[in-house]
Scaffold this motif. Structure first.
Motif, short mmCIF file in Angstrom:
data_model
loop_
_atom_site.label_atom_id
_atom_site.label_comp_id
_atom_site.label_asym_id
_atom_site.label_seq_id
_atom_site.Cartn_x
_atom_site.Cartn_y
_atom_site.Cartn_z
N VAL A 252 0.84 -1.18 0.00
CA VAL A 252 0.00 0.00 0.00
C VAL A 252 0.89 1.25 0.00
O VAL A 252 1.83 1.34 0.80
CB VAL A 252 -0.94 0.02 1.22
N GLN A 254 1.34 5.59 -0.07
CA GLN A 254 0.78 6.88 0.29
C GLN A 254 1.84 7.97 0.06
O GLN A 254 3.03 7.67 -0.08
CB GLN A 254 0.35 6.90 1.76
N GLY A 261 -1.05 10.71 4.96
CA GLY A 261 -1.24 9.37 4.42
C GLY A 261 -0.60 8.27 5.25
O GLY A 261 -1.11 7.15 5.32
N GLY A 416 -4.48 7.25 -2.67
CA GLY A 416 -3.99 5.93 -2.30
C GLY A 416 -3.81 5.02 -3.51
O GLY A 416 -4.44 5.21 -4.55
N HIS A 440 -9.78 5.31 4.02
CA HIS A 440 -8.88 4.46 3.26
C HIS A 440 -8.84 3.06 3.86
O HIS A 440 -8.90 2.05 3.15
CB HIS A 440 -7.48 5.06 3.26
#
Length: 528
Positions: A252, A254, A261, A416, A440
């Motif tokens: 993931v 950010q 984030g 994202g 998110h």
């Protein structure tokens, strides 16, 4: 698959390209750009420009943006920080009344130098296939000739009307006939059309030099601001290396601080130690863990997130799995913790959009003026709403995020992207100011742990913790709400939806794009 006997909508599906925004005009324009040979970033900027016109309460060219991009379906993710700084001449004290904890929302000191146009023009030049002048034409047409106001926009307009009345320019432009626009009424902003036309002709200089910059600077200085033409001429964003973590079988990504984030990444690291898939998606057990992980992650956000050019940030510690395990140990699976300080939460208005093109260039794009209509300070003839991102600073001089000259504040808007097997899999974002890390996490775990498609994950009812209260949307089952109350949560019904969101999933095996767009807003996902 959703229950076809219940209200809802299926995800959009296509093979060549897809866009998801929360206004139909913007989604249509993005698809038109893709079909005419434009790259994903071209479509994203064209859509963002349209949203800057048709959703003036959410976004505008007087705001900032952040972008994550994947080129040609690879895992080499590009980040761009398009957030603005304070004026270089800004003092560190005397910016708010005695005893205030933050800069006032309509203060000229809340207006940081807008970064959006610099970001748009640079990203299109570096990664696009079209010229910025062509991409801005749909937005110019909407601003000059008008557009029908959509229902969610009209709802927000009513809420923001009292703030608009504080500024004569804002009231004149955005409250014609001395009231907010109603759904279905046509709104025009010819001054904004003129500003966009100058940008279309002259690129970034059309905003940061010449009549637009001069008007904004003179206006803000007349209100007591410290902005200068040099601040505008030298404003620029920067490419940044995304921060990453793993969750289940995904990676993931950010934007790093000054963006928040990393808060979502910490939440995911904490939740990874729980078997969410063994729970019901709308169960008290799952939602309780989400709240507790959020409270811990936001505690660290409020303590550390800052402009890292001016203060250090403990990246390695915050993102380590060992640190997440230590935080996880503080969570009781069936009892609300009483020893955690509540995070200071704020609502904001933002637009998020996502575009994937036929070459699998992926763009996760977010643009905002922060509060509804930003600072409600509006350039007199050009009709540009100016953001109030300076509210994100701390007035504590010892804080890493302390206000000061030439600094970027803590920023809530966060695009994202999630990868699987080294390739982009989910391109997504959830709006809603401080809610965004919760959002998110909620939609991502909905896909990863519960197998939901993008539309179903976005449509799921939401919950988040603010100012000591657990705020639940009406879609949370009554039994779940009662169980949360018994766990120790102070339950409050959400007065309005928690944010909005968009998502595109890439099915690499089938060559199919699957898109969802939040029913809390007015938009849609479309493909071709």
């Amino acid at each position: 698959m959703r229950d076809l006997q219940l209200p809802g909508r299926s995800p959009a599906m296509a093979m060549n390209g897809m866009a998801a925004t929360h206004n139909p005009h913007a989604t249509r324009v993005a698809i038109e750009v893709l079909r005419s040979g434009g790259a994903a970033i071209d479509a994203a900027v064209a859509a963002a420009a349209v949203l800057a016109v048709v959703e003036p309460q959410q976004t505008g060219i007087g705001g900032d943006c952040f972008v994550l991009m994947a080129k040609n379906g690879t895992g080499d993710i590009i980040g761009y920080n398009g957030s603005g700084r304070t004026p270089r001449g800004l003092p560190t004290t005397g910016l708010a009344p005695e005893g205030a904890t933050q800069i006032e929302d309509c203060s000229p000191h809340s207006v940081t130098i807008p970064g959006a146009i610099d970001a748009w023009t640079r990203l299109v030049a570096d990664h696009g296939r079209k010229e910025i002048g062509e991409l801005l034409q749909p937005a110019i047409d909407f601003a000059r000739n008008g557009f029908p106001v959509h229902p969610r926009v009209a709802h927000d307009w009513v809420e923001d009307a009292p703030r608009l009345r504080r500024d004569p320019n804002a009231a004149r432009i955005f409250l014609p006939n001395d009231r907010p626009l109603r759904a279905g009424e046509v709104f025009r902003n010819p001054g904004l059309a003129d500003a966009l036309s100058l940008i279309a002709k002259n690129g970034r200089d059309g905003f940061y030099k010449g009549p637009v910059a001069k008007e904004i600077v003179n206006y803000l200085r007349g209100l007591g601001g410290y902005h200068t033409l040099e601040d505008f001429e030298t404003a620029e964003g920067e490419y940044v290396t995304p921060v990453r973590t793993t969750y289940r079988d995904m990676e993931v990504c950010q934007i790093p601080p000054n963006n928040q984030g990393i808060t979502a990444l910490l939440m995911l690291n904490i939740l990874e130690g729980f078997d969410l898939s063994a729970m019901e998606p709308m169960s008290a057990e799952r939602l309780h863990l989400e709240v507790e992980a959020g409270r811990l992650a936001y505690r660290d956000r409020d303590a550390f997130v800052c402009d890292t050019r001016h203060a250090a940030y403990p990246f390695d510690e915050i993102l380590s799995k060992d640190y997440a395990a230590r935080l996880r140990a503080e969570i009781s699976p069936d009892r609300f913790a009483t020893h955690l300080p509540p995070p200071l939460m704020r609502k904001s208005d933002t637009v998020y959009l996502t575009v994937v093109d036929k070459d699998r260039n992926c763009v996760s794009f977010i643009n905002s003026v922060y509060w509804g209509f930003g600072s409600t300070r509006v350039a007199p003839t050009f009709g540009i709403t100016l953001q109030n991102r300076g509210m994100g600073f701390s007035l504590d001089p010892s804080h890493p995020n302390a206000v000061g000259p030439g600094k970027r504040p803590l920023h809530t808007i966060m695009p994202g992207m999630a990868l699987k097997n080294g390739r982009p899999w989910l391109v997504y974002g959830v709006m809603g100011g401080d809610y965004q890390p919760f959002g998110h996490t909620h939609v991502l775990t909905g896909v990863a742990d519960f197998g939901l498609d993008p539309q179903a994950a976005i449509d799921q009812a939401r919950i988040f913790h603010t100012m000591g209260e657990t705020v639940v949307e009406r879609g949370i089952p009554k039994d779940t709400v009662e169980q949360l109350r018994q766990m120790g949560h102070t339950i409050v019904e959400a007065p309005e939806p928690h944010g909005g969101g968009q998502m595109i999933m890439i099915d690499w095996d089938q060559g199919v794009l699957i898109g969802g767009s939040d029913s809390r807003m007015d938009g849609c996902a479309l493909g071709y």
